[in-house]
Design an enzyme around this catalytic site. Structure first.
Site, PDB file in Angstrom:
ATOM      1  N   TYR A  72       3.723   6.273   9.801  1.00 52.08           N
ATOM      2  CA  TYR A  72       2.924   5.167   9.473  1.00 52.08           C
ATOM      3  C   TYR A  72       3.781   4.029   8.839  1.00 52.08           C
ATOM      4  O   TYR A  72       3.593   3.079   9.057  1.00 52.08           O
ATOM      5  CB  TYR A  72       1.882   5.561   8.570  1.00 52.08           C
ATOM      6  CG  TYR A  72       0.769   4.733   8.402  1.00 52.08           C
ATOM      7  CD1 TYR A  72      -0.493   4.908   9.508  1.00 52.08           C
ATOM      8  CD2 TYR A  72       0.736   3.745   7.495  1.00 52.08           C
ATOM      9  CE1 TYR A  72      -1.448   3.796   9.478  1.00 52.08           C
ATOM     10  CE2 TYR A  72      -0.491   2.724   7.257  1.00 52.08           C
ATOM     11  CZ  TYR A  72      -1.471   3.046   8.274  1.00 52.08           C
ATOM     12  OH  TYR A  72      -2.455   2.101   8.338  1.00 52.08           O
ATOM     13  N   HIS A 127       0.685  -1.170   0.029  1.00 57.11           N
ATOM     14  CA  HIS A 127       0.024  -0.038  -0.021  1.00 57.11           C
ATOM     15  C   HIS A 127       0.964   1.250  -0.037  1.00 57.11           C
ATOM     16  O   HIS A 127       1.753   1.223   0.895  1.00 57.11           O
ATOM     17  CB  HIS A 127      -1.018  -0.065   1.349  1.00 57.11           C
ATOM     18  CG  HIS A 127      -2.105  -0.899   1.019  1.00 57.11           C
ATOM     19  ND1 HIS A 127      -3.215  -0.876   1.963  1.00 57.11           N
ATOM     20  CD2 HIS A 127      -2.234  -1.789   0.278  1.00 57.11           C
ATOM     21  CE1 HIS A 127      -4.054  -1.867   1.639  1.00 57.11           C
ATOM     22  NE2 HIS A 127      -3.519  -2.441   0.434  1.00 57.11           N
ATOM     23  N   LYS A 169       0.498  -0.062  14.860  1.00 55.32           N
ATOM     24  CA  LYS A 169       2.042  -0.114  15.313  1.00 55.32           C
ATOM     25  C   LYS A 169       2.423  -1.270  16.266  1.00 55.32           C
ATOM     26  O   LYS A 169       3.454  -1.673  16.434  1.00 55.32           O
ATOM     27  CB  LYS A 169       2.334   1.277  16.165  1.00 55.32           C
ATOM     28  CG  LYS A 169       2.477   2.256  15.482  1.00 55.32           C
ATOM     29  CD  LYS A 169       3.552   2.479  14.576  1.00 55.32           C
ATOM     30  CE  LYS A 169       3.627   3.488  13.227  1.00 55.32           C
ATOM     31  NZ  LYS A 169       3.803   2.651  12.055  1.00 55.32           N
ATOM     32  N   PRO A 227      -4.755   0.209  17.990  1.00 55.54           N
ATOM     33  CA  PRO A 227      -4.706  -0.249  16.735  1.00 55.54           C
ATOM     34  C   PRO A 227      -4.587   0.794  15.754  1.00 55.54           C
ATOM     35  O   PRO A 227      -4.328   0.511  14.517  1.00 55.54           O
ATOM     36  CB  PRO A 227      -5.601  -1.184  16.529  1.00 55.54           C
ATOM     37  CG  PRO A 227      -6.624  -1.144  17.337  1.00 55.54           C
ATOM     38  CD  PRO A 227      -6.199  -0.468  18.566  1.00 55.54           C
ATOM     39  N   TYR A 251      -9.529   5.370   6.857  1.00 61.91           N
ATOM     40  CA  TYR A 251      -9.755   5.985   8.255  1.00 61.91           C
ATOM     41  C   TYR A 251     -10.833   6.958   8.233  1.00 61.91           C
ATOM     42  O   TYR A 251     -10.506   8.097   7.407  1.00 61.91           O
ATOM     43  CB  TYR A 251      -8.316   6.447   8.403  1.00 61.91           C
ATOM     44  CG  TYR A 251      -7.190   5.325   9.090  1.00 61.91           C
ATOM     45  CD1 TYR A 251      -7.167   5.034  10.378  1.00 61.91           C
ATOM     46  CD2 TYR A 251      -6.432   4.908   8.069  1.00 61.91           C
ATOM     47  CE1 TYR A 251      -6.149   4.001  10.561  1.00 61.91           C
ATOM     48  CE2 TYR A 251      -5.421   3.952   8.174  1.00 61.91           C
ATOM     49  CZ  TYR A 251      -5.287   3.320   9.464  1.00 61.91           C
ATOM     50  OH  TYR A 251      -4.349   2.523   9.821  1.00 61.91           O
TER      51      TYR A 251
HETATM   52  C1  LIG Z   1      -7.742  -5.962  16.488  1.00 64.31           C
HETATM   53  C2  LIG Z   1      -6.546  -5.637  16.444  1.00 64.31           C
HETATM   54  C3  LIG Z   1      -5.869  -4.981  15.339  1.00 64.31           C
HETATM   55  C4  LIG Z   1      -4.553  -4.819  15.376  1.00 64.31           C
HETATM   56  N1  LIG Z   1      -4.052  -4.208  14.162  1.00 64.31           N
HETATM   57  C5  LIG Z   1      -2.433  -4.194  14.237  1.00 64.31           C
HETATM   58  C6  LIG Z   1      -2.050  -3.585  12.913  1.00 64.31           C
HETATM   59  O1  LIG Z   1      -2.594  -3.480  12.008  1.00 64.31           O
HETATM   60  N2  LIG Z   1      -0.532  -3.506  13.149  1.00 64.31           N
HETATM   61  C7  LIG Z   1       0.279  -3.800  13.942  1.00 64.31           C
HETATM   62  O2  LIG Z   1       1.448  -3.677  14.007  1.00 64.31           O
HETATM   63  N3  LIG Z   1      -0.501  -4.391  15.305  1.00 64.31           N
HETATM   64  C8  LIG Z   1      -1.727  -4.492  15.181  1.00 64.31           C
HETATM   65  N4  LIG Z   1      -2.173  -5.172  16.442  1.00 64.31           N
HETATM   66  C9  LIG Z   1      -1.306  -5.425  17.623  1.00 64.31           C
HETATM   67  C10 LIG Z   1      -0.501  -6.563  17.475  1.00 64.31           C
HETATM   68  O3  LIG Z   1      -1.550  -7.613  17.134  1.00 64.31           O
HETATM   69  C11 LIG Z   1       0.020  -6.842  18.827  1.00 64.31           C
HETATM   70  O4  LIG Z   1       0.792  -5.648  19.325  1.00 64.31           O
HETATM   71  C12 LIG Z   1       1.134  -8.038  18.765  1.00 64.31           C
HETATM   72  O5  LIG Z   1       0.306  -9.207  18.445  1.00 64.31           O
HETATM   73  C13 LIG Z   1       2.055  -8.192  19.709  1.00 64.31           C
HETATM   74  O6  LIG Z   1       2.892  -9.226  19.845  1.00 64.31           O
HETATM   75  P1  LIG Z   1       3.603  -9.879  20.972  1.00 64.31           P
HETATM   76  O7  LIG Z   1       4.354 -10.968  20.432  1.00 64.31           O
HETATM   77  O8  LIG Z   1       4.012  -9.053  21.715  1.00 64.31           O
HETATM   78  O9  LIG Z   1       2.174 -10.487  21.836  1.00 64.31           O
HETATM   79  P2  LIG Z   1       1.087 -11.528  21.533  1.00 64.31           P
HETATM   80  O10 LIG Z   1       1.054 -11.556  19.770  1.00 64.31           O
HETATM   81  O11 LIG Z   1       0.067 -11.492  22.125  1.00 64.31           O
HETATM   82  O12 LIG Z   1       1.866 -12.953  21.501  1.00 64.31           O
HETATM   83  C14 LIG Z   1       2.118 -13.395  22.829  1.00 64.31           C
HETATM   84  C15 LIG Z   1       2.031 -14.845  23.067  1.00 64.31           C
HETATM   85  O13 LIG Z   1       2.212 -15.559  24.038  1.00 64.31           O
HETATM   86  C16 LIG Z   1       1.312 -16.233  24.723  1.00 64.31           C
HETATM   87  N5  LIG Z   1       0.983 -16.195  26.066  1.00 64.31           N
HETATM   88  C17 LIG Z   1       0.442 -15.442  26.799  1.00 64.31           C
HETATM   89  N6  LIG Z   1       0.487 -15.792  28.204  1.00 64.31           N
HETATM   90  C18 LIG Z   1       1.447 -16.905  28.237  1.00 64.31           C
HETATM   91  C19 LIG Z   1       2.105 -17.379  29.277  1.00 64.31           C
HETATM   92  N7  LIG Z   1       1.676 -16.937  30.640  1.00 64.31           N
HETATM   93  N8  LIG Z   1       2.693 -18.312  29.147  1.00 64.31           N
HETATM   94  C20 LIG Z   1       3.096 -18.743  27.708  1.00 64.31           C
HETATM   95  N9  LIG Z   1       2.748 -18.057  26.548  1.00 64.31           N
HETATM   96  C21 LIG Z   1       1.680 -17.075  26.839  1.00 64.31           C
HETATM   97  C22 LIG Z   1       0.153 -15.921  23.840  1.00 64.31           C
HETATM   98  O14 LIG Z   1      -0.782 -17.035  23.690  1.00 64.31           O
HETATM   99  C23 LIG Z   1       0.738 -15.248  22.507  1.00 64.31           C
HETATM  100  O15 LIG Z   1       0.995 -16.444  21.600  1.00 64.31           O
HETATM  101  C24 LIG Z   1      -3.578  -5.133  16.545  1.00 64.31           C
HETATM  102  C25 LIG Z   1      -4.242  -5.941  17.512  1.00 64.31           C
HETATM  103  C26 LIG Z   1      -5.725  -6.122  17.663  1.00 64.31           C
HETATM  104  C27 LIG Z   1      -6.187  -6.608  18.549  1.00 64.31           C
END
Ligand SMILES: Cc1cc2nc3c(=O)[nH]c(=O)nc-3n(C[C@H](O)[C@H](O)[C@H](O)COP(=O)(O)OP(=O)(O)OC[C@H]3O[C@@H](n4cnc5c(N)ncnc54)[C@H](O)[C@@H]3O)c2cc1C
Length: 375
Positions: A370, A58, A282, A278, A186
């Site tokens: 962005y 995009h 980011k 969201p 948006y």
């Molecule tokens: C609706 C929505 C839209 C979004 N859109 C965007 C976007 O367009 N662009 C963007 O960059 N971000 C977006 N995000 C945010 C993004 O999804 C998160 O910031 C990202 O997933 C963070 O990654 P992470 O690995 O830190 O955490 P997570 O993806 O939450 O991964 C953490 C992992 O740890 C596991 N876990 C949790 N607790 C434990 C435990 N006690 N023991 C072992 N494992 C555990 C979980 O099951 C999970 O698999 C969006 C989020 C939502 C909800």
């Protein structure tokens, strides 16, 4: 999983402990927009081929104010783009490659606990299939998201938390329909914010601002489509193809940062340490830049014994985190309806959008953020 990849490539042994099943994680619909730096990083790891085949580049976005749209052209302004490729797909690519290489990943680990975090030999305990297990390690990376256990290992008298809870949420619908636009829209509207996004040519992702504790099941698909179409530009509303939702959920919006990101031998990364609404797309990108810094620091530690980069990890990551927190807060504040806002705040929102619509400098700042600040 990305940290695991980066570490294996640097020859550093590691184990991923995940509380969910692989199928559950691969089906958990979340992010869709990834920054240029994130897609470049995936390519450099040999994980970009399906993304480049199936993802969508995009070059800009449409912003709509009260159904009147204008476009911000990232490519033209900063010569950078974003990629639309689902987090679920990135997760599949990371698992396929990691599982294929035989790297240890523990799925469905229950009662995960961190121990001796500030001592020489930290370890993690958990149960899997009814059996208790422990893993000793030099370092623990807390990448377990906002609801994980890692952040809580930092004592409350050390941890400082910064939080902004927004008085609304997003109701998101996934539908097997062609996206209404080839780029994201948006929309700010007096009835509330709306976002038209997509995953692929036959999978659309739409969001509307809603009351934070809305029960998604209490909304029919028709109610959702009607409300969405009231908030977006006429042309998009009249050409939108609608269909049954295959997923409908409500996400609360918050900005949150916990400092420090390091305690003893524990290093937090991603949502475990910070959350952004969201609106700025980011969250996943920040998780990527955190683990990139962490992998670099650990590589230095194991290649030449220097712990300087590890000591600097939290401060370095937080500098980038706070800029993304600022950008996401700015996008959220500019585009949502705040029911407690007075006439002055409404005028400020209108003026912010008017300025953005007419200023190359303002659009350049938005495009730079962005598409992602460098890491
Ligand atoms: C609706 C929505 C839209 C979004 N859109 C965007 C976007 O367009 N662009 C963007 O960059 N971000 C977006 N995000 C945010 C993004 O999804 C998160 O910031 C990202 O997933 C963070 O990654 P992470 O690995 O830190 O955490 P997570 O993806 O939450 O991964 C953490 C992992 O740890 C596991 N876990 C949790 N607790 C434990 C435990 N006690 N023991 C072992 N494992 C555990 C979980 O099951 C999970 O698999 C969006 C989020 C939502 C909800």
């Amino acid at each position: 999983m990305l940290l695991s990849h980066l570490l294996w490539r640097a020859g550093i042994e590691n184990v991923v402990i995940e509380q969910r099943s692989r199928e559950y994680v691969e089906a958990r619909v979340r992010a869709g927009v990834i920054e240029q730096g994130t897609s470049d990083l995936l390519r450099s790891l040999g994980l970009g081929s399906r993304m480049d085949r199936e993802g969508f580049v995009h070059e800009g976005v449409t912003i709509s104010n009260n159904r009147s749209p204008f476009r911000v052209d990232f490519k033209h302004l900063v010569d950078r783009v974003v990629m639309v490729y689902g987090q679920t797909e990135i997760q599949k690519d990371l698992y396929d490659s990691g599982v294929g290489a035989g790297w240890p990943i523990v799925f469905e680990a229950e009662d995960v606990q961190l121990h001796a975090v500030t001592e020489g030999q930290p370890f993690v305990s958990y149960n899997v299939g009814g059996e208790a297990a422990t893993i000793e390690a030099d370092y623990l990376a807390g990448c377990d998201g906002f609801h994980g256990v890692s952040r809580h290992a930092i004592p409350s008298d050390v941890k400082r938390e910064y939080e902004r809870l927004y008085p609304f949420g997003w109701m998101g619908v996934l539908s097997e329909t062609p996206p209404v636009s080839h780029e994201l829209i948006y929309s700010r509207h007096p009835r509330g914010f709306a976002l038209c996004s997509m995953r692929n040519p036959m999978l659309s992702r739409y969001y509307i601002q809603c009351v934070a504790d809305t029960d998604a099941a209490s909304w029919t698909d028709q109610q959702f489509w009607d409300e969405l179409r009231r908030r977006i530009p006429d042309e998009a509303a009249s050409s939108m193809v609608i269909g049954p939702s295959i997923e409908k959920s409500v996400t609360p919006l918050r900005s949150y940062v916990a400092e420090p990101m390091q305690w003893g031998n524990l290093y937090l990364a991603g949502d475990a340490a910070h959350i952004v609404p969201p609106t700025g797309a980011k969250g996943l990108n920040l998780a990527f830049s955190d683990v990139y810094y962490l992998a670099e620091a650990l590589s230095q530690r194991y290649s030449n014994g220097s712990t300087t980069a590890l000591e600097d990890y939290g401060a370095k990551a937080l500098r980038r985190v706070w800029k993304a927190v600022r950008f996401s807060w700015w996008m959220t504040t500019m585009l949502h309806t705040f029911h407690d806002a007075g006439d002055f705040e409404h005028r400020m929102q209108e003026t912010e959008l008017d300025y953005l619509a007419g200023s190359v400098a303002a659009q350049t700042a938005m495009a730079e953020n962005y598409t992602g600040l460098p890491f």
